[in-house]
Structures are given as C-alpha cells and as structure tokens.
Design a protein around this motif. Sequence first.
Motif, short mmCIF file in Angstrom:
data_model
loop_
_atom_site.label_atom_id
_atom_site.label_comp_id
_atom_site.label_asym_id
_atom_site.label_seq_id
_atom_site.Cartn_x
_atom_site.Cartn_y
_atom_site.Cartn_z
N TYR A 12 0.84 -1.20 0.00
CA TYR A 12 0.00 0.00 0.00
C TYR A 12 0.87 1.25 0.00
CZ TYR A 12 -3.10 3.66 1.74
OH TYR A 12 -3.77 4.84 1.90
N VAL A 16 0.87 4.35 -2.65
CA VAL A 16 0.66 5.77 -2.33
C VAL A 16 1.81 6.59 -2.89
CG1 VAL A 16 0.44 7.47 -0.47
CG2 VAL A 16 -0.59 5.20 -0.20
N ASP A 26 -5.40 12.93 -4.44
CA ASP A 26 -5.80 12.10 -3.31
C ASP A 26 -5.09 10.75 -3.35
OD1 ASP A 26 -7.56 13.92 -2.07
OD2 ASP A 26 -9.01 13.54 -3.67
N GLY A 28 -3.40 8.88 -1.29
CA GLY A 28 -3.64 7.90 -0.23
C GLY A 28 -4.97 7.19 -0.41
N LEU A 29 -5.98 7.97 -0.70
CA LEU A 29 -7.33 7.40 -0.87
C LEU A 29 -7.41 6.52 -2.11
CD1 LEU A 29 -10.17 10.00 -0.28
CD2 LEU A 29 -9.83 7.78 0.82
N ASP A 30 -6.89 7.05 -3.22
CA ASP A 30 -6.99 6.29 -4.47
C ASP A 30 -6.20 4.99 -4.38
OD1 ASP A 30 -8.48 8.41 -5.25
OD2 ASP A 30 -7.39 8.81 -7.11
N TRP A 32 -5.71 3.35 -1.76
CA TRP A 32 -6.47 2.45 -0.90
C TRP A 32 -7.61 1.79 -1.67
CZ3 TRP A 32 -6.27 -0.63 2.88
CH2 TRP A 32 -7.45 -1.27 3.24
N TYR A 33 -8.41 2.61 -2.39
CA TYR A 33 -9.55 2.03 -3.11
C TYR A 33 -9.09 0.97 -4.12
CZ TYR A 33 -12.81 5.44 -1.17
OH TYR A 33 -13.59 6.17 -0.32
N GLU A 36 -8.25 -2.19 -2.21
CA GLU A 36 -9.48 -2.88 -1.81
C GLU A 36 -10.12 -3.56 -3.03
OE1 GLU A 36 -12.18 -1.03 1.30
OE2 GLU A 36 -13.44 -0.98 -0.46
N LYS A 42 -10.96 -5.32 3.47
CA LYS A 42 -11.54 -4.10 4.04
C LYS A 42 -10.56 -3.47 5.03
CE LYS A 42 -15.44 -4.76 1.95
NZ LYS A 42 -15.40 -4.19 0.62
N ARG A 43 -10.86 -2.21 5.37
CA ARG A 43 -9.96 -1.45 6.22
C ARG A 43 -9.67 -2.13 7.57
NH1 ARG A 43 -8.36 4.17 5.66
NH2 ARG A 43 -8.79 4.46 3.48
N GLN A 82 -19.10 3.83 -9.12
CA GLN A 82 -19.12 5.08 -8.35
C GLN A 82 -20.38 5.10 -7.49
OE1 GLN A 82 -17.11 7.79 -7.88
NE2 GLN A 82 -18.69 8.66 -6.56
#
Length: 287
Positions: A12, A16, A26, A28-30, A32-33, A36, A42-43, A82
């Motif tokens: 991960y 990032v 974004d 970190g978020l992207d 992560w998604y 996943e 899951k988190r 989405q």
Amino acid sequence: MKQKISAIQEIYREGVKALEDAGIPDAGLDAWYLLEHVTGIKRASYYAHPERELGREEIKRYFSYIEKRGKRIPLQHLTGEQEFMGLSFAVNEHVLIPRQDTETLVETALERMKPGMEVLDMCTGSGCILLSLLRLCREEGVTGTGTDISSDALAVARKNAERLHVQADFRQGDLFECIEQGRRFDMILSNPPYIPVPVMDTLQDEVRLYDPYTALAGGSDGLFFYGRIIGESILHIKTGGLLLFEIGCEQAEAVSGLMKAAGYEDVMVKKDLAGLDRVVAGMYNGE
Ligand code: GLN
C-alpha cells in the motif's frame, strides 16, 4: 539476500508513493480504493493484519492499476463503479462519472415528488439520476423514462437498472425525438452537457481526457442544451409539471430567464454543498 516486499502494508505504501510521485491529489485514498478493489480486503482487516502477505498475481494487478491511475485514468474507470445517493453505479468511459454535485438535483426532485408521478430524465448517461429517484421512491408508484443520444451510455443505464432492481424505460434519441407526440410528464429532469466549449481545454485531465466529450460540451456558451430542452419541454410537460436542471454555477440567471420566457413559474435556484448555484427548478403553467 534482499527481501521481496509482499506485506500488504508495504504494498500500500508503495502504491501511495507512486501516485504521489505522479502528482495525483488524493494519492492515499486512491491507492487504498485500488487495493481494496484488487484484494477485497476491508480497512478493519487491513489494520488487524498489516503484515498479511499478498500473492504475486495480486501485487502485479495492483501495480498495473496504480500505473494507470498515475496516467490520470479516473479511479472509477479502474474500479468500474461510483457511489451516488448511497447506491453503487456501474460506470465506464461511455458515461459521465456521477458527481456529488448532482445529488442536489436528486434531492430537489425528491422533495417535489408525489405518488404516481411520471418522470422523464433527459441525457440520462449512467442513469444515476433517474434510477436513484425511482429506487428511493419505490413504494410510491413512480414511473420513469430515461433518454440519451448514446446507445453505449444506455447500455450502462440498463445494466444499472438491473443492478439496483429498478424498472425504467430507457430510449435512444436526440432529446425528445424518442418521446411520443403528445406524451406529457409530471416531472422532467436533466443534467445536460453544460461546459462552454472554450472552457473544455482547461478541465482537469481525468475529465478532459476520459469523460465523454458529448456528455460535457454544451456549445459555445454552455447553454445550447438548456435552450433546446426548455423549448421542446412545453410539448411534453403537464400543466403544473416540474422542470428541474443541474446547471453550471454561473448559469442560474441565464437558465432561469430561458425558463420564465417559455412559461415556467416559481423558478427557483438551489445551491450545492459547496454553496454554488447548482439547480434551477420551475413549474409549467401554460396550456
Ligand atoms: N459538473 C460536471 C463537471 O464539471 C459537468 C456536467 C455536465 O456538463 N453536465 O465536470
């Protein structure tokens, strides 16, 4: 011996960093998604076992997605979905990715919705506006028609209707072309293409390169489709019927003016969560 990285936390972090280096806002978020999406982890489970090893294939797939995202391909084109109005919509390169701003249009429609209404969604794209409305009013006998000029977009809308277990009548054509003469609706909604053509080049890469041009470009002043839809709507709206538009934040005055000139009353403007003008709505009071 150099140890090969395979712990999920390390993977991960690499993801990032790669996205940060590519200038993705974004990161970190992207990252992560995408993780996943590839692993299904899951988190909570990630934090419980950050040392969990991933397989070679998973790692390879993950970094191939990271590479694509680094080239500005939208996250949603990689994950294929989405969320909109709390529901998950399938998306691809043939439809505009549903925006949070557009929830303001659906919320306004929900406030005005009455049982048994017949609703028309013009330029339906993924179907997110019509299908979320129908799904959220499913006990109320509301029926819906969605039109789009793109048959590729309609294929996505139909897939979404199936995913959400919602019945809707999707038709292909140029605006009202595919609606029977004399057929009138209680509510007409639309998020038409409204970006002025000269502004198209200034949009962020994800939008400019990957959202369909025909779903965005609204003529030289961005008002082309509002003019056409408002003009033709009066042949397809009931007396007392509602017309609701999403608008660009600088178009409220122009669109309100066009609606009033065509016989719409009680024309109001609603702001989105960012405080920008986002919806214009009015009631048709002509014959
Ligand atoms: N709000 C969208 C954007 O800014 C445009 C949607 C549209 O043209 N209907 O990308």
